[in-house]
Design a protein around this motif. Structure first.
Motif, PDB file in Angstrom:
ATOM      1  N   ILE A 219       0.989  -1.036   0.157  1.00 32.71           N
ATOM      2  CA  ILE A 219      -0.040  -0.052   0.138  1.00 32.71           C
ATOM      3  C   ILE A 219       0.871   1.245   0.121  1.00 32.71           C
ATOM      4  O   ILE A 219       0.551   2.016  -0.690  1.00 32.71           O
ATOM      5  N   LEU A 220       1.911   1.077   0.889  1.00 29.68           N
ATOM      6  CA  LEU A 220       2.761   2.501   1.014  1.00 29.68           C
ATOM      7  C   LEU A 220       3.445   2.766  -0.347  1.00 29.68           C
ATOM      8  O   LEU A 220       3.710   3.814  -0.717  1.00 29.68           O
ATOM      9  N   GLY A 222       2.432   1.725  -3.190  1.00 30.58           N
ATOM     10  CA  GLY A 222       1.740   2.203  -4.262  1.00 30.58           C
ATOM     11  C   GLY A 222       0.879   3.894  -4.100  1.00 30.58           C
ATOM     12  O   GLY A 222       0.890   4.284  -4.973  1.00 30.58           O
ATOM     13  N   ARG A 223       1.264   4.290  -2.887  1.00 28.00           N
ATOM     14  CA  ARG A 223       1.017   5.479  -2.675  1.00 28.00           C
ATOM     15  C   ARG A 223       2.159   6.722  -2.814  1.00 28.00           C
ATOM     16  O   ARG A 223       2.094   7.646  -2.229  1.00 28.00           O
ATOM     17  N   VAL A 225       4.727   6.418  -0.780  1.00 26.11           N
ATOM     18  CA  VAL A 225       5.252   6.986   0.416  1.00 26.11           C
ATOM     19  C   VAL A 225       6.743   6.328   0.594  1.00 26.11           C
ATOM     20  O   VAL A 225       6.932   5.319   0.423  1.00 26.11           O
ATOM     21  N   ALA A 251      -3.062   3.465   6.068  1.00 25.10           N
ATOM     22  CA  ALA A 251      -2.205   3.564   5.044  1.00 25.10           C
ATOM     23  C   ALA A 251      -3.013   3.866   3.829  1.00 25.10           C
ATOM     24  O   ALA A 251      -2.528   4.418   2.800  1.00 25.10           O
ATOM     25  N   ILE A 252      -4.238   3.498   3.846  1.00 24.78           N
ATOM     26  CA  ILE A 252      -4.892   3.713   2.537  1.00 24.78           C
ATOM     27  C   ILE A 252      -5.147   4.996   2.083  1.00 24.78           C
ATOM     28  O   ILE A 252      -5.204   5.190   0.967  1.00 24.78           O
ATOM     29  N   HIS A 253      -5.267   5.937   3.136  1.00 23.73           N
ATOM     30  CA  HIS A 253      -5.477   7.369   2.515  1.00 23.73           C
ATOM     31  C   HIS A 253      -4.171   8.111   3.063  1.00 23.73           C
ATOM     32  O   HIS A 253      -4.211   9.433   2.908  1.00 23.73           O
ATOM     33  N   THR A 255      -0.551   9.962   3.166  1.00 24.10           N
ATOM     34  CA  THR A 255       0.466  10.495   2.078  1.00 24.10           C
ATOM     35  C   THR A 255       1.854  10.712   2.805  1.00 24.10           C
ATOM     36  O   THR A 255       2.880  11.215   1.984  1.00 24.10           O
TER      37      THR A 255
END
Length: 271
Positions: A219-220, A222-223, A225, A251-253, A255
């Protein structure tokens, strides 16, 4: 006078007769089991041996004498081998003393792929789960081992939970550092058996935590981070699935790492 061949000494000295171990040497057998019958007790020391090693003579002699003194009962050494060459070596008497007049001889009972059959049939495994365990241990390096372990895991579910739990742990120990051990650990971690011990439950929890950590890192990444090595290491070594689930939800939202870990107390250490 006794006509015993003995090397001619170049020096003779009297040594300390106190045999107490001031600086203990670590000696740890793989497994020691105590059997009790109407005739009394009998200890069985089980050792897994992956290759010939003459240093084992001293270690095995120590195990046998220590267990005999501690429990005051007969002792049998059982050596489990995974190839015939090692089994042949292990079956030879191991001696301490003069070549033609040994003071002590160690005679092991040896099992290996040469005298234990491949058991990959569930009905046969249910009929004799202990023999199936030895089949897995002795054939740990063969291509048949995965099938043996599968039927062993299922067969153990048909016996009492206490005995099955002991056999499950003995299997993990006896497989040593082999791919078969990883197969067995995966079976214990991913499947649910009524006999599963605390050890097996720990493996399953360990697997769940690793899965949560992997999802969090994906997730991280992919975003976008940035994850310092120290933070990545802290995430992958976290064994608390509840904490990891909380981090995943944040982690879904997220930044930044602050959005996930909140206060400094919650945030993985960096350095």
């Amino acid at each position: 006078m006794l006509d015993i061949p003995f090397p001619s000494p170049t020096e003779v000295a009297v040594v300390d007769t106190d045999l107490t171990e001031i600086k203990p040497i670590e000696r740890r057998a793989d497994t020691i089991m105590m059997f009790t019958s109407l005739e009394g007790q009998h200890a069985v020391i089980t050792e897994s041996q992956s290759k010939p090693d003459d240093r084992k003579t001293a270690a095995w002699a120590h195990y046998i004498s220590h267990v005999h003194v501690k429990f005051g009962c007969p002792v049998t050494l059982l050596v489990i081998c995974q190839d015939e060459a090692t089994a042949t070596w292990a079956a030879l008497p191991k001696t301490i003393g003069l070549p033609d007049r040994p003071t002590l001889s160690v005679h092991a009972v040896v099992v290996g792929p040469h005298n234990i059959p491949v058991i990959d049939d569930l009905a046969e495994a249910v009929n004799d789960v202990v023999l199936t365990m030895f089949s897995a241990l002795t054939h740990a390096r063969s291509k048949e081992v995965a099938a043996i372990l599968e039927v062993l895991a299922d067969a153990l579910d048909t016996t009492d939970t206490t005995s099955a739990g002991h056999i499950a742990e003995q299997t993990e120990i006896g497989l040593g550092n082999t791919d078969a051990r990883r197969i067995w650990r995966d079976l214990m971690a991913t499947k649910t058996y009524r006999y599963q011990s605390e050890y097996a439950q720990m493996l399953r929890a360990e697997g769940e935590a690793k899965g949560e950590a992997k999802v969090l890192l994906m997730i991280l990444d992919g975003r976008g981070v940035v994850i310092p090595d120290e933070v990545r290491r802290r995430i992958t070594t976290c064994a608390d699935t509840t904490v990891l689930e909380t981090w995943c939800k944040r982690a879904i939202h997220a930044t930044s790492l602050t959005d996930i870990f909140g206060t400094d107390d919650e945030q993985p250490e960096q350095g």
